[in-house]
Design an enzyme around this catalytic site. Sequence first.
Site, short mmCIF file in Angstrom:
data_model
loop_
_atom_site.label_atom_id
_atom_site.label_comp_id
_atom_site.label_asym_id
_atom_site.label_seq_id
_atom_site.Cartn_x
_atom_site.Cartn_y
_atom_site.Cartn_z
N LYS A 125 0.68 -1.29 0.11
CA LYS A 125 -0.31 0.27 0.03
C LYS A 125 1.01 1.51 0.21
CE LYS A 125 -3.68 2.31 2.44
NZ LYS A 125 -4.44 2.11 3.93
N LYS A 162 -2.47 -1.33 -3.50
CA LYS A 162 -2.86 -0.66 -3.44
C LYS A 162 -2.21 0.63 -3.92
CE LYS A 162 -6.19 1.65 -0.42
NZ LYS A 162 -6.64 2.15 0.95
C1 PBG Z 1 -7.33 3.14 5.68
C2 PBG Z 1 -7.96 3.34 4.41
C3 PBG Z 1 -7.66 4.52 3.27
C4 PBG Z 1 -7.93 3.87 2.15
C5 PBG Z 1 -9.14 2.35 2.70
N1 PBG Z 1 -8.32 2.36 3.74
C6 PBG Z 1 -6.80 5.19 3.40
C7 PBG Z 1 -5.64 5.57 3.53
O1 PBG Z 1 -4.99 4.98 3.84
O2 PBG Z 1 -5.06 6.50 3.82
C8 PBG Z 1 -8.46 4.71 1.15
C9 PBG Z 1 -8.89 4.21 -0.46
C10 PBG Z 1 -8.92 5.06 -1.24
O3 PBG Z 1 -9.09 6.05 -1.47
O4 PBG Z 1 -10.11 4.30 -2.42
N2 PBG Z 1 -7.63 2.93 6.21
#
Ligand code: PBG
Length: 326
Positions: free
Chosen positions: A195, A248
Amino acid sequence: MKFPYYRARRLRKNEVIRSMVRETHLSVNDFIYPLFLIEGTNIKNHIESMPGVFQYSLDKIKDEIEEIKELSIPAVILFGISAKKDNVGSEACNPEGIIQKGIQVIKNIHPDLYVITDICLCEYTDHGHCGVVEKGEIDNDATLELLYKEALSHVKAGADMVAPSDMMDGRVAAIRKALDEENFSHIPIMSYAAKFASAFYGPFREAVKCTPQFGDRRSHQMDPANKREAMREVLLDVEENADIIMIKPALAYLDIIHMVREQISLPVAAYNVSGEFSMIKAAAEKGWLDYERVMIETLISIKRAGADLILTYFAKDAARILAKME
Ligand code: PBG
């Protein structure tokens, strides 16, 4: 295989032959639809930066779940907007919390819908960080205990799968151990393995109000410049017995999806994140892009790169188009 003996255009002559030689197919079974659940009653808030996406209070979720069922979308991933926040995100483990109650409400409406929950603390901490903060830094090991407790409480409420998105080291193993010890060895973990610290999460942070109050997420989310490190992160999660590996965001990271698909045998998921959705919606609203075609082309590209599953805010619109094409 040389012109004029070989002519590539022969197999592009009409839709019949094109569809016979098509290499990548999208299916509604590829989709996981994100849902935003908010505490309170009678709430259906449109998320400004994500046209067509809403925050729902649990008493207003029925129509949305029924629509998902009608469209044959197999799975949802839940995100909670919690009214109670503190510096350790205690609310994440509350058996009466928004996600825990949400799972039960959804399962009552549609018992077969596969419910995945996001495991992270940023939706429940007052500082908006993904873990316990000590002296301005996130304490990795102290956070693990809170994460596995959150996972356990979601599973006890009826979640079918948990998806840790926090990027703490060792969290997949910690969650696996806790689930196994409590007789949940049958519950899979989909790990947000690679991520990246991405600006494409912007609209999501508005949607769940989890923007960090100080600093950013670069001490735990990955540097967008790093590919070899992504492979290391993925292999660690494979070793810790993750069941599905997620990458991601998706679009600016198609090379990562491709690399991971080539190197591991587990199913690979890709999160087509909020910013990727909003960009296309915005351009379509201005009349600059053909929404349906660009959406399908985008989803195909993620699948072609190697994703088996796609978490996407496009799921409902794409399912409608796929149903029309059948
Ligand atoms: C954190 C989380 C995030 C997203 C999914 N889970 C935000 C982050 O890490 O700042 C982002 C998902 C998206 O942008 O569609 N719980």
